[in-house]
Enzyme design. Structure first.
Site, mmCIF file in Angstrom:
data_model
loop_
_atom_site.group_PDB
_atom_site.id
_atom_site.type_symbol
_atom_site.label_atom_id
_atom_site.label_comp_id
_atom_site.label_asym_id
_atom_site.label_seq_id
_atom_site.Cartn_x
_atom_site.Cartn_y
_atom_site.Cartn_z
ATOM 1 N N ASN A 113 -17.180 -20.594 16.302
ATOM 2 C CA ASN A 113 -18.903 -21.483 15.611
ATOM 3 C C ASN A 113 -19.419 -21.215 14.178
ATOM 4 O OD1 ASN A 113 -21.529 -21.242 15.157
ATOM 5 N ND2 ASN A 113 -21.690 -19.424 16.266
ATOM 6 N N TRP A 114 -19.004 -22.367 13.577
ATOM 7 C CA TRP A 114 -19.003 -22.715 12.080
ATOM 8 C C TRP A 114 -20.486 -21.970 11.088
ATOM 9 C CZ3 TRP A 114 -16.574 -28.046 11.072
ATOM 10 C CH2 TRP A 114 -15.141 -27.517 11.336
ATOM 11 N N LYS A 115 -21.609 -21.994 12.662
ATOM 12 C CA LYS A 115 -22.770 -21.364 11.913
ATOM 13 C C LYS A 115 -23.426 -22.368 10.456
ATOM 14 C CE LYS A 115 -21.880 -16.663 13.841
ATOM 15 N NZ LYS A 115 -22.362 -15.353 14.085
ATOM 16 N N HIS B 200 -27.212 -19.559 21.687
ATOM 17 C CA HIS B 200 -26.814 -18.010 20.888
ATOM 18 C C HIS B 200 -27.510 -17.130 20.422
ATOM 19 C CE1 HIS B 200 -24.948 -16.357 17.506
ATOM 20 N NE2 HIS B 200 -23.610 -16.882 18.064
ATOM 21 N N GLU C 181 -28.414 -15.222 17.530
ATOM 22 C CA GLU C 181 -29.040 -16.237 16.560
ATOM 23 C C GLU C 181 -30.303 -16.755 16.641
ATOM 24 O OE1 GLU C 181 -26.005 -17.136 13.927
ATOM 25 O OE2 GLU C 181 -24.963 -14.393 14.339
ATOM 26 N N GLU D 75 -21.230 -11.704 24.190
ATOM 27 C CA GLU D 75 -21.522 -11.813 22.677
ATOM 28 C C GLU D 75 -22.320 -10.644 22.965
ATOM 29 O OE1 GLU D 75 -19.966 -15.633 20.489
ATOM 30 O OE2 GLU D 75 -22.363 -15.784 20.281
ATOM 31 N N GLY E 47 -20.593 -10.580 14.088
ATOM 32 C CA GLY E 47 -20.221 -10.620 12.464
ATOM 33 C C GLY E 47 -20.161 -8.822 11.793
ATOM 34 N N SER F 52 -17.262 -10.822 15.918
ATOM 35 C CA SER F 52 -16.426 -10.104 15.601
ATOM 36 C C SER F 52 -14.614 -10.339 15.586
ATOM 37 C CB SER F 52 -16.437 -8.993 15.012
ATOM 38 O OG SER F 52 -17.297 -8.455 14.796
ATOM 39 N N GLY G 21 -17.017 -16.583 15.241
ATOM 40 C CA GLY G 21 -17.949 -16.365 14.075
ATOM 41 C C GLY G 21 -17.323 -17.006 12.796
ATOM 42 N N GLY G 22 -16.878 -15.497 12.056
ATOM 43 C CA GLY G 22 -16.791 -15.552 10.543
ATOM 44 C C GLY G 22 -15.093 -15.752 10.982
HETATM 45 P P1 PGA Z 1 -18.447 -13.790 14.894
HETATM 46 O O1 PGA Z 1 -19.855 -14.219 15.452
HETATM 47 O O2 PGA Z 1 -17.003 -14.010 15.163
HETATM 48 O O3 PGA Z 1 -18.687 -14.092 12.918
HETATM 49 O O4 PGA Z 1 -19.284 -12.272 15.065
HETATM 50 C C1 PGA Z 1 -19.264 -14.435 16.552
HETATM 51 C C2 PGA Z 1 -20.866 -15.423 16.986
HETATM 52 O O5 PGA Z 1 -22.091 -15.618 16.523
HETATM 53 O O6 PGA Z 1 -20.540 -16.603 17.778
#
Ligand code: PGA
Length: 260
Positions: free
Chosen positions: A18-20, A104, A106, A176, A182, A222, A243-244
């Site tokens: 997930n590149w966001k 998601h 967010e 999640e 994050g 994470s 994500g990250g």
């Molecule tokens: P993260 O994000 O790996 O940076 O915690 C995961 C996500 O929100 O899909």
């Protein structure tokens, strides 16, 4: 319900990026090229990238001919209309997208997307041949108050109300926990196991044991090369949403190759 031997064959490990709202065009295409070269035509795991809307068509062009799945990070629940700033499922399909994130945290927390929209978005994606990945998860406060099961059951039930039993194999769910996204704080294998079996039990309840046994539930929050092996060894964890650590080849490739 726990994983049976048969179901583990159906539940191919799924590693998703997930590149966001990260990367630029050059970096997104570079990373895609690296993934493509490394993956070859390997089919023992499913790999997908959920890219920003503006890069989807370019990533589609670069990833063509590879097994990399291409996902968007959101979709609207109508197929067209006066919805400034939104993107429809037919538009996504048009540029080569084959999957989409729905709900998601967010989107839910920062952009105040409502729970009742999730099922409609899933419906719209399925109707246009796009595979939905529904994201669910509790806040830290909900966990502290012992509400994990109630929150997950509610989120899964309300969204999957829009899906027929015959379609459920086209979907997956990412658990999640919001406190792990994050933050560098990752759910323990026990916490992941508990949450994933709650999700799988809801699927069993709604669609039957056989369906639940072949349904994939991913963990997100994470995920890194240092914890992916432990997470993937939890029986009910069928993949990871990253994500990250998905933004660079050197941190994402070891996650894809967690068992090598
Ligand atoms: P993260 O994000 O790996 O940076 O915690 C995961 C996500 O929100 O899909």
């Amino acid at each position: 319900m726990s994983q049976s031997e048969d179901s583990s064959v159906l539940r191919k490990p799924y590693i998703a990026a997930n590149w966001k709202m990260n990367l630029d065009r050059a970096k997104a295409l570079d990373l895609t090229k690296t993934l493509k070269a490394r993956l070859g035509d390997g089919d023992d795991r499913e790999v997908a990238v959920f890219a920003p809307f503006v890069y989807l068509a370019d990533v589609a062009a670069v990833s063509q001919g590879s097994p990399i799945g291409l996902g968007a990070q959101n979709v609207h629940w109508e197929k067209s209309g006066a919805f400034t700033g939104e993107t429809s499922a037919p538009m996504l399909r048009d540029v080569g997208v084959d999957r989409v994130l729905i709900g998601h945290s967010e989107r839910r927390q920062i952009f105040l997307e409502k729970e009742e929209w999730m099922g409609r978005k899933i419906r719209q994606a399925l109707d246009h041949d796009i595979l939905p990945m529904l994201c669910v998860g509790e806040t830290l406060d909900e966990r502290k108050k012992g509400k994990v099961a109630a929150v997950l059951r509610r989120q899964v039930r309300s969204a999957l109300d829009w899906v027929e039993a015959s379609e459920i194999h086209r979907l997956c769910i990412a658990y999640e926990p919001i406190w792990a996204i994050g933050t560098g704080e990752v759910a323990t294998p026990d916490q992941a196991s508990e949450a994933h079996s709650i999700v799988r039990d809801v699927i069993a309840d709604m669609f039957g044991d056989a369906v639940a046994g072949s349904f994939r539930v991913l963990y997100g929050g994470s995920v890194s090369k240092d914890n992916v092996r432990d997470l993937m060894s939890v029986p009910d964890v069928d993949g990871v949403l990253v994500g990250g650590a998905s933004l660079k080849a050197e941190t994402f490739l070891p996650i894809i190759e967690y068992d090598r």
